[in-house]
Design a protein around this motif. Structure first.
Motif, PDB file in Angstrom:
ATOM      1  N   GLN A 123       0.841  -1.182   0.000  1.00  0.00           N
ATOM      2  CA  GLN A 123       0.000   0.000   0.000  1.00  0.00           C
ATOM      3  C   GLN A 123       0.884   1.243   0.000  1.00  0.00           C
ATOM      4  O   GLN A 123       2.072   1.174   0.358  1.00  0.00           O
ATOM      5  N   CYS A 169      -7.070   3.150 -10.070  1.00  0.00           N
ATOM      6  CA  CYS A 169      -8.289   3.368  -9.294  1.00  0.00           C
ATOM      7  C   CYS A 169      -9.097   4.511  -9.914  1.00  0.00           C
ATOM      8  O   CYS A 169      -8.659   5.163 -10.864  1.00  0.00           O
ATOM      9  N   SER A 170     -10.263   4.774  -9.383  1.00  0.00           N
ATOM     10  CA  SER A 170     -11.139   5.800  -9.943  1.00  0.00           C
ATOM     11  C   SER A 170     -10.650   7.194  -9.565  1.00  0.00           C
ATOM     12  O   SER A 170      -9.953   7.387  -8.564  1.00  0.00           O
ATOM     13  N   LEU A 198     -12.517   9.563  -8.458  1.00  0.00           N
ATOM     14  CA  LEU A 198     -13.188   9.943  -7.213  1.00  0.00           C
ATOM     15  C   LEU A 198     -12.376   9.493  -6.009  1.00  0.00           C
ATOM     16  O   LEU A 198     -12.174  10.252  -5.047  1.00  0.00           O
ATOM     17  N   THR A 199     -11.872   8.252  -6.050  1.00  0.00           N
ATOM     18  CA  THR A 199     -11.060   7.731  -4.950  1.00  0.00           C
ATOM     19  C   THR A 199      -9.774   8.534  -4.788  1.00  0.00           C
ATOM     20  O   THR A 199      -9.372   8.870  -3.670  1.00  0.00           O
ATOM     21  N   ALA A 200      -9.136   8.842  -5.921  1.00  0.00           N
ATOM     22  CA  ALA A 200      -7.876   9.581  -5.873  1.00  0.00           C
ATOM     23  C   ALA A 200      -8.083  10.988  -5.331  1.00  0.00           C
ATOM     24  O   ALA A 200      -7.301  11.482  -4.503  1.00  0.00           O
ATOM     25  N   ARG A 201      -9.139  11.677  -5.794  1.00  0.00           N
ATOM     26  CA  ARG A 201      -9.408  13.040  -5.333  1.00  0.00           C
ATOM     27  C   ARG A 201      -9.733  13.067  -3.826  1.00  0.00           C
ATOM     28  O   ARG A 201      -9.261  13.934  -3.080  1.00  0.00           O
ATOM     29  N   GLU A 202     -10.522  12.118  -3.404  1.00  0.00           N
ATOM     30  CA  GLU A 202     -10.898  12.068  -1.995  1.00  0.00           C
ATOM     31  C   GLU A 202      -9.676  11.847  -1.113  1.00  0.00           C
ATOM     32  O   GLU A 202      -9.546  12.458  -0.041  1.00  0.00           O
ATOM     33  N   LEU A 203      -8.763  10.979  -1.553  1.00  0.00           N
ATOM     34  CA  LEU A 203      -7.549  10.732  -0.783  1.00  0.00           C
ATOM     35  C   LEU A 203      -6.676  11.981  -0.722  1.00  0.00           C
ATOM     36  O   LEU A 203      -6.195  12.371   0.355  1.00  0.00           O
ATOM     37  N   LEU A 238      -3.719   4.950   0.411  1.00  0.00           N
ATOM     38  CA  LEU A 238      -4.472   4.583  -0.780  1.00  0.00           C
ATOM     39  C   LEU A 238      -5.250   3.301  -0.483  1.00  0.00           C
ATOM     40  O   LEU A 238      -4.644   2.281  -0.124  1.00  0.00           O
ATOM     41  N   PRO A 239      -6.572   3.313  -0.620  1.00  0.00           N
ATOM     42  CA  PRO A 239      -7.360   2.128  -0.234  1.00  0.00           C
ATOM     43  C   PRO A 239      -7.122   0.913  -1.109  1.00  0.00           C
ATOM     44  O   PRO A 239      -7.462  -0.199  -0.709  1.00  0.00           O
ATOM     45  N   LYS A 240      -6.549   1.104  -2.279  1.00  0.00           N
ATOM     46  CA  LYS A 240      -6.317  -0.035  -3.182  1.00  0.00           C
ATOM     47  C   LYS A 240      -4.911  -0.581  -2.981  1.00  0.00           C
ATOM     48  O   LYS A 240      -3.924   0.157  -3.051  1.00  0.00           O
TER      49      LYS A 240
END
Length: 683
Positions: free
Chosen positions: A613, A638-639, A641-646, A654-656
């Motif tokens: 991770q 990853c998407s 949305l996920t990247a922006r939120e992080l 990073l959740p992935k």
């Protein structure tokens, strides 16, 4: 050599009611249990599938361990008979591997199998390239290989004892596999491994000076610094060589135009130097001097006599005077003065000069004809002269059958000096190009300078003779590189332990992996060997439901342990050594390097779980946040949305989960954008 056609192209074949049965995805049929057939059974069983077999007689000798225990069903009979194929459950089989030694029988079995099972994949042993292409168009889902030619590159590079350990061609470009041990003085020392990768080169294996190269393609740390005596295997495509050649061509053209421009500027000093250089070039060779003198004499006579004839015959044009002089130089004195009535005031000296002109012309033309004839004859004798046997640093090829001829052709591309030994006179395209010694093979070894040879490639059909040749070569020259063709893997393994200085290649075992890979519907383009392991160059055309569909190339490479080397989204152009960020979709084309285990993992969808991770700690600006999110989307897959939120809620993880090489690349890229990130490895 192989021939294949896309799936689902069927013409002129009408399915019977039997073909309505749905083939099993894990059932295969092998026809012919010779050496190749037995190795095909063993290779297929590595995929955990059910294997049936047909042979005319009960195999008397097993070249692989536990052959009969690996078979679900063995049918003794003629596989051309529909009832025998039916008994072997051909209707329920996903593919049939037809590998008897008789090509006519193989094609007959293929036709019979297609009539019984309209969907079965046909993998046929055959060297009839044109016929295979035609059959593929008619039968569909058909692939054919010539097993004697597939391993030829492995034999060729094994004898070179140089850095190149494999090569193949993709879309007319040669891809080479290179193994290097790093020297202390090299520029690669003290550099991290990842810096060696670019759009022309990709590292596929690495080991430090205390360990051996792993069979896994990515079993190393990309950030590790390269040290002296470390070992690296990488693939390289020579696009930069072609560009260099193109640049050289442009340079030559530039120089040519510069010379022409200088000449047109009429610089007296440059013209003087040019004349002096040309004169020295003429004087270096007596023949050039003679040709130049004769040509200068003919030109002088042509000009002077033309002017004289024009002056004394005012009614004649300059063109007529020129052609009249040319006729004289070609021996036409009688044509000019013998057929016309001369005027009384015609100067006698002009007539005499015309005679001299004719004589000089005849002598000069005869001289030039003689020189041209001599040159042509010497050239002919040069081409017809027997090729001399090299005296040192050459490779001896013993056996000039299909394998030997193919190996010789490949080695010639590397400009390797060769000599071949054959028990009989062999007529082929390669024999006029290399020295050939015919007769008793053992006695012929005395004629090929073994003491100074670089290597021996023994590829006759008799593996005992191959071994004898290799041992004789080693007794004469302990430093010689030995490459031996065998037909049994156990025999090869035992010899390799006793003779570690030699390379033993079992053609049946190597080719069986290509046949097995093709049986699963993949297009095997080529193969080569890395440290006694076969690597297959495999082409995938992505379809709905494929285990590769929807993955980015990084996930395919590190999850399945393969090396993507070409990607294409039709109808766009293909990309060699593509980026890891590309996501596959239906109808995409992908060519990769894979061992048989890699193909097995792809077939069964056995992708490794990522174990790393990325912890992102801080970003100094809005631009860094924006750019960092884009890099996360591209590299991690990853998407947005996920990247922006992080990135808007730092610090964070990073959740992935990512693969190690993938995560290390993401950390390096983020750091370049001034985003502070680090790697977390989950145990």
């Amino acid at each position: 050599m192989f021939s294949s056609t896309p799936d689902h192209q069927y013409n002129n074949i009408n399915p019977t009611t039997d073909t309505l049965l749905q083939p099993s995805i894990d059932r295969f049929l092998v026809c012919g249990l010779g050496s190749l057939g037995q190795h095909c059974v063993t290779t297929l069983k590595q995929f955990g599938v059910i294997v049936n077999a047909i042979d005319l007689i009960q195999p008397q000798y097993s070249e692989v361990s536990d052959l009969f225990s690996q078979l679900n069903k063995l049918i003794i009979g003629d596989a051309r008979e529909p009832n025998i194929l039916t008994e072997a459950e051909v209707q329920q089989c996903r593919a049939i591997l037809i590998v008897t030694s008789n090509e006519k029988v193989n094609l007959a079995i293929a036709l019979a199998a297609r009539l019984l099972n309209f969907q079965i994949r046909l993998v046929v042993r055959s060297a009839k390239e044109n016929l295979n292409q035609l059959l593929g168009e008619q039968l569909g889902n058909y692939v054919a290989f010539e097993p004697t030619e597939l391993p030829a590159p492995a034999f060729a590079v094994a004898a070179l004892e140089e850095e190149i350990i494999g090569f193949f061609y993709l879309e007319k470009q040669q891809i080479t596999i290179i193994k290097r041990q790093i020297n202390l003085a090299e520029s690669w020392c003290d550099r991290p491994i990842y810096q060696l990768n670019n759009r022309h080169r990709k590292v596929i294996s690495y080991a430090n000076n205390k360990t051996e190269l792993s069979s896994d393609f990515y079993d190393w740390d990309t950030d590790k610094l390269i040290q002296a005596n470390d070992k690296i295997i990488y693939l390289e495509q020579p696009e930069f060589l072609a560009r260099k050649h193109s640049d050289n061509l442009h340079i030559k053209q530039f120089i040519f135009w510069q010379i022409l421009r200088s000449f047109l500027q009429l610089n007296p000093r440059k013209i003087k130097n040019l004349i002096i250089n040309y004169w020295n070039w003429i004087q270096e060779n007596p023949i050039r001097n003679l040709v130049f003198s004769s040509g200068l004499t003919l030109l002088t006579l042509l000009v002077s006599d033309t002017l004289l004839l024009w002056f004394y015959y005012p009614e004649a044009t300059l063109r007529e005077a020129f052609y009249g002089t040319a006729v004289l130089l070609l021996g036409g004195f009688g044509d000019i003065f013998g057929g016309i009535k001369l005027e009384e005031d015609f100067p006698w000296w002009l007539q005499f000069l015309s005679l001299i002109t004719t004589l000089v012309g005849i002598i000069s033309v005869a001289l030039l004809n003689g020189l041209i004839t001599e040159r042509l004859l010497s050239t002919k004798f040069k081409f017809t002269r027997r090729n001399p046997i090299p005296t040192q640093d050459h490779v001896v090829i013993v056996g000039l059958g299909r394998v030997g001829q193919r190996v010789a052709t490949l080695l010639q591309r590397f400009k390797q000096k060769l000599v071949a030994i054959s028990s009989t006179v062999t007529e082929s395209d390669i024999t006029p190009k290399i020295p050939l010694v015919t007769g008793n093979i053992i006695k012929s070894l005395e004629k090929v300078n073994l003491a100074t040879a670089k290597g021996i490639i023994a590829v006759t059909n008799d593996e005992m003779l191959n071994l004898e040749v290799a041992l004789m070569g080693y007794s004469v020259n302990p430093n010689i590189r030995l490459v031996i063709r065998t037909s049994e893997q156990r025999f090869s393994n035992n010899l390799a332990k006793l003779l570690p200085y030699s390379a033993f290649i079992c053609t049946s075992a190597v080719v069986a992996e290509a046949f097995a890979g093709a049986a699963f519907g993949e297009n095997i383009l080529s193969l080569f060997r890395i440290d006694h392991q076969t690597v297959l160059v495999t082409e995938y055309n992505i379809e709905t439901g494929d285990t590769l569909n929807g993955l980015i190339l990084a996930e395919i490479a590190y999850g399945y342990g393969v090396v993507p080397i070409l990607y294409q989204k039709p109808p766009n152009e293909s990309k060699l050594i593509p980026s890891d960020d590309i996501r596959l979709a239906v109808d995409d084309r992908l060519i990769l390097l894979a061992t048989i285990n890699g193909l097995k993992r792809i077939e069964n969808g056995e992708i490794k779980e990522p174990t790393c991770q990325v912890m992102i700690e801080s970003a100094p600006s809005e631009y860094a946040i924006f750019q960092g999110a884009n890099e996360i989307v591209g590299i991690a897959g990853c998407s947005m949305l996920t990247a922006r939120e992080l990135m808007n809620n730092l610090p964070g993880i990073l959740p992935k989960s990512l693969y190690k090489h993938q995560a290390q690349r993401l950390v390096r890229t983020l750091n370049k954008t001034f985003v502070q990130a680090r790697l977390i490895i989950n145990n």
